[in-house]
Design a protein around this motif. Sequence first.
Motif, PDB file in Angstrom:
ATOM      1  N   VAL A  41      19.986  51.535  76.557  1.00 32.27           N
ATOM      2  CA  VAL A  41      21.393  51.177  76.753  1.00 32.27           C
ATOM      3  C   VAL A  41      22.043  52.369  77.436  1.00 32.27           C
ATOM      4  O   VAL A  41      21.893  53.507  76.993  1.00 32.27           O
ATOM      5  CB  VAL A  41      22.087  50.869  75.416  1.00 32.27           C
ATOM      6  CG1 VAL A  41      23.578  50.650  75.626  1.00 32.27           C
ATOM      7  CG2 VAL A  41      21.445  49.659  74.753  1.00 32.27           C
ATOM      8  N   SER A  42      22.757  52.111  78.527  1.00 26.30           N
ATOM      9  CA  SER A  42      23.291  53.205  79.333  1.00 26.30           C
ATOM     10  C   SER A  42      24.582  53.765  78.769  1.00 26.30           C
ATOM     11  O   SER A  42      25.373  53.048  78.144  1.00 26.30           O
ATOM     12  CB  SER A  42      23.554  52.710  80.756  1.00 26.30           C
ATOM     13  OG  SER A  42      23.904  53.800  81.584  1.00 26.30           O
TER      14      SER A  42
ATOM     15  N   LEU B 185      26.796  48.218  79.236  1.00 23.65           N
ATOM     16  CA  LEU B 185      27.799  47.602  78.364  1.00 23.65           C
ATOM     17  C   LEU B 185      29.123  47.508  79.110  1.00 23.65           C
ATOM     18  O   LEU B 185      29.406  48.321  80.000  1.00 23.65           O
ATOM     19  CB  LEU B 185      27.997  48.435  77.088  1.00 23.65           C
ATOM     20  CG  LEU B 185      26.746  48.738  76.252  1.00 23.65           C
ATOM     21  CD1 LEU B 185      27.132  49.546  75.010  1.00 23.65           C
ATOM     22  CD2 LEU B 185      26.011  47.468  75.839  1.00 23.65           C
ATOM     23  N   THR B 186      29.930  46.535  78.711  1.00 25.48           N
ATOM     24  CA  THR B 186      31.271  46.408  79.287  1.00 25.48           C
ATOM     25  C   THR B 186      32.157  47.531  78.761  1.00 25.48           C
ATOM     26  O   THR B 186      31.793  48.252  77.819  1.00 25.48           O
ATOM     27  CB  THR B 186      31.929  45.073  78.886  1.00 25.48           C
ATOM     28  OG1 THR B 186      32.147  45.107  77.468  1.00 25.48           O
ATOM     29  CG2 THR B 186      31.064  43.881  79.233  1.00 25.48           C
ATOM     30  N   GLN B 187      33.362  47.617  79.321  1.00 21.64           N
ATOM     31  CA  GLN B 187      34.288  48.644  78.835  1.00 21.64           C
ATOM     32  C   GLN B 187      34.744  48.353  77.413  1.00 21.64           C
ATOM     33  O   GLN B 187      35.244  49.225  76.720  1.00 21.64           O
ATOM     34  CB  GLN B 187      35.454  48.789  79.814  1.00 21.64           C
ATOM     35  CG  GLN B 187      34.931  49.394  81.111  1.00 21.64           C
ATOM     36  CD  GLN B 187      35.948  49.512  82.220  1.00 21.64           C
ATOM     37  OE1 GLN B 187      37.145  49.364  82.012  1.00 21.64           O
ATOM     38  NE2 GLN B 187      35.456  49.783  83.414  1.00 21.64           N
ATOM     39  N   ARG B 188      34.538  47.122  76.946  1.00 23.39           N
ATOM     40  CA  ARG B 188      34.836  46.770  75.541  1.00 23.39           C
ATOM     41  C   ARG B 188      33.671  47.107  74.619  1.00 23.39           C
ATOM     42  O   ARG B 188      33.736  46.904  73.414  1.00 23.39           O
ATOM     43  CB  ARG B 188      35.117  45.270  75.423  1.00 23.39           C
ATOM     44  CG  ARG B 188      36.389  44.810  76.099  1.00 23.39           C
ATOM     45  CD  ARG B 188      36.602  43.304  75.932  1.00 23.39           C
ATOM     46  NE  ARG B 188      35.621  42.510  76.660  1.00 23.39           N
ATOM     47  CZ  ARG B 188      34.754  41.675  76.111  1.00 23.39           C
ATOM     48  NH1 ARG B 188      34.718  41.504  74.814  1.00 23.39           N
ATOM     49  NH2 ARG B 188      33.900  41.005  76.858  1.00 23.39           N
ATOM     50  N   GLY B 189      32.555  47.528  75.217  1.00 20.93           N
ATOM     51  CA  GLY B 189      31.401  47.910  74.409  1.00 20.93           C
ATOM     52  C   GLY B 189      30.440  46.778  74.110  1.00 20.93           C
ATOM     53  O   GLY B 189      29.494  46.937  73.337  1.00 20.93           O
ATOM     54  N   THR B 190      30.677  45.597  74.720  1.00 22.43           N
ATOM     55  CA  THR B 190      29.736  44.493  74.512  1.00 22.43           C
ATOM     56  C   THR B 190      28.696  44.499  75.632  1.00 22.43           C
ATOM     57  O   THR B 190      28.865  45.161  76.655  1.00 22.43           O
ATOM     58  CB  THR B 190      30.471  43.135  74.504  1.00 22.43           C
ATOM     59  OG1 THR B 190      31.157  42.990  75.764  1.00 22.43           O
ATOM     60  CG2 THR B 190      31.485  43.062  73.374  1.00 22.43           C
TER      61      THR B 190
ATOM     62  N   GLY C 194      26.939  42.358  70.636  1.00 23.29           N
ATOM     63  CA  GLY C 194      27.152  43.762  70.262  1.00 23.29           C
ATOM     64  C   GLY C 194      25.908  44.591  70.537  1.00 23.29           C
ATOM     65  O   GLY C 194      24.795  44.067  70.562  1.00 23.29           O
ATOM     66  N   ARG C 195      26.107  45.893  70.703  1.00 19.83           N
ATOM     67  CA  ARG C 195      24.984  46.766  71.055  1.00 19.83           C
ATOM     68  C   ARG C 195      23.832  46.692  70.051  1.00 19.83           C
ATOM     69  O   ARG C 195      22.669  46.557  70.424  1.00 19.83           O
ATOM     70  CB  ARG C 195      25.482  48.207  71.157  1.00 19.83           C
ATOM     71  CG  ARG C 195      24.357  49.179  71.395  1.00 19.83           C
ATOM     72  CD  ARG C 195      24.819  50.612  71.413  1.00 19.83           C
ATOM     73  NE  ARG C 195      23.710  51.469  71.786  1.00 19.83           N
ATOM     74  CZ  ARG C 195      23.844  52.585  72.489  1.00 19.83           C
ATOM     75  NH1 ARG C 195      25.012  52.986  72.888  1.00 19.83           N
ATOM     76  NH2 ARG C 195      22.778  53.314  72.777  1.00 19.83           N
TER      77      ARG C 195
END
Length: 308
Positions: A140-141, A182-187, A240-241
Amino acid sequence: MPDVKYLSLNGKVVPTADARIHILSPAVKYGTNVFEGIRGYWNNEEKQLYIFRLTEHLLRLQFSMKVMRFGESYTVEHLRDCIMELIKANDLREDTYIRLFAYVDDLDGEMTASGTIGMAIAATPKGRRAKAHDGVNVAVSSWQRISDNSMPPRIKCVANYNNGRLAWMQAKQDGYDNVILLTQRGTVAEGPGACLFIVRDGVPTTSTVASDILESITRATVMQIFREYSDLETVQRDIGRTELYAAQEAFYCGTGHEILPIVSIDRHSLGDGKVGALTEMLRQKYQQLVRGEIADHAEWRTPVYGSS
Ligand code: PMP
């Protein structure tokens, strides 16, 4: 230089070395350039090259041109004719990758230039990815996915790919094969050049089209395959991550990646650390469909030879 005699430039087949644009075109200066990546699959029994979901790719190119406010467009028919002409000129009778660009080619044009529009096509031989059989180990980046209100990932603008490049190169430096942004929302969004599915408790799950992803043609194909051949409905929702670590299976999907199994994420093994059963079923079915080894969904395959 690609190993083909001809490329297509502005609707004409030209020798490969002659397909050039000027260094001062907005396409180079500002990345004002959109594209499609399309695959052709050789069916040896029928001696036929099938282009997979060609119309959908061409419609998406038109959409990318519209969002980028290009002043001219091309019809699907014209684009299709140019691709056919080029493949036949090179007499490609093997798996093929077609890269189609449309760009602003106004010499020394400014940032907001919207014409003249140029168009170039390359069709080159392309086999399967080497790692495809065993699956890949991914990270995950820490780089975030670009967002719809900055550089919309829903279109295939070449400039977008610098986001994926930063993430992928970091992951490679760190010893991984590939990466998830991941998106800026963390998803969960997607990979640098493919969408992502996980399988949790038997349920195929993928991020929604509002998750800063490309509206992938393969993603749509995968959902249809699950529905029609496994009676499984894909759930489209935020992911979610740490759900990635909880998944039993995961895979990338895209025209270039095809179905690429993921066997670990951030060094957490998924399932038993091998390619999952559902992923394997999907991979086989996908290959049969794209190549026309089964008759279903003939509308997805455009034959090159014997067509006008
Ligand atoms: N996401 C990105 C960023 C891509 O570049 C691609 C490849 N086109 C995909 C997803 C997969 O899209 P498709 O299935 O339409 O090839």
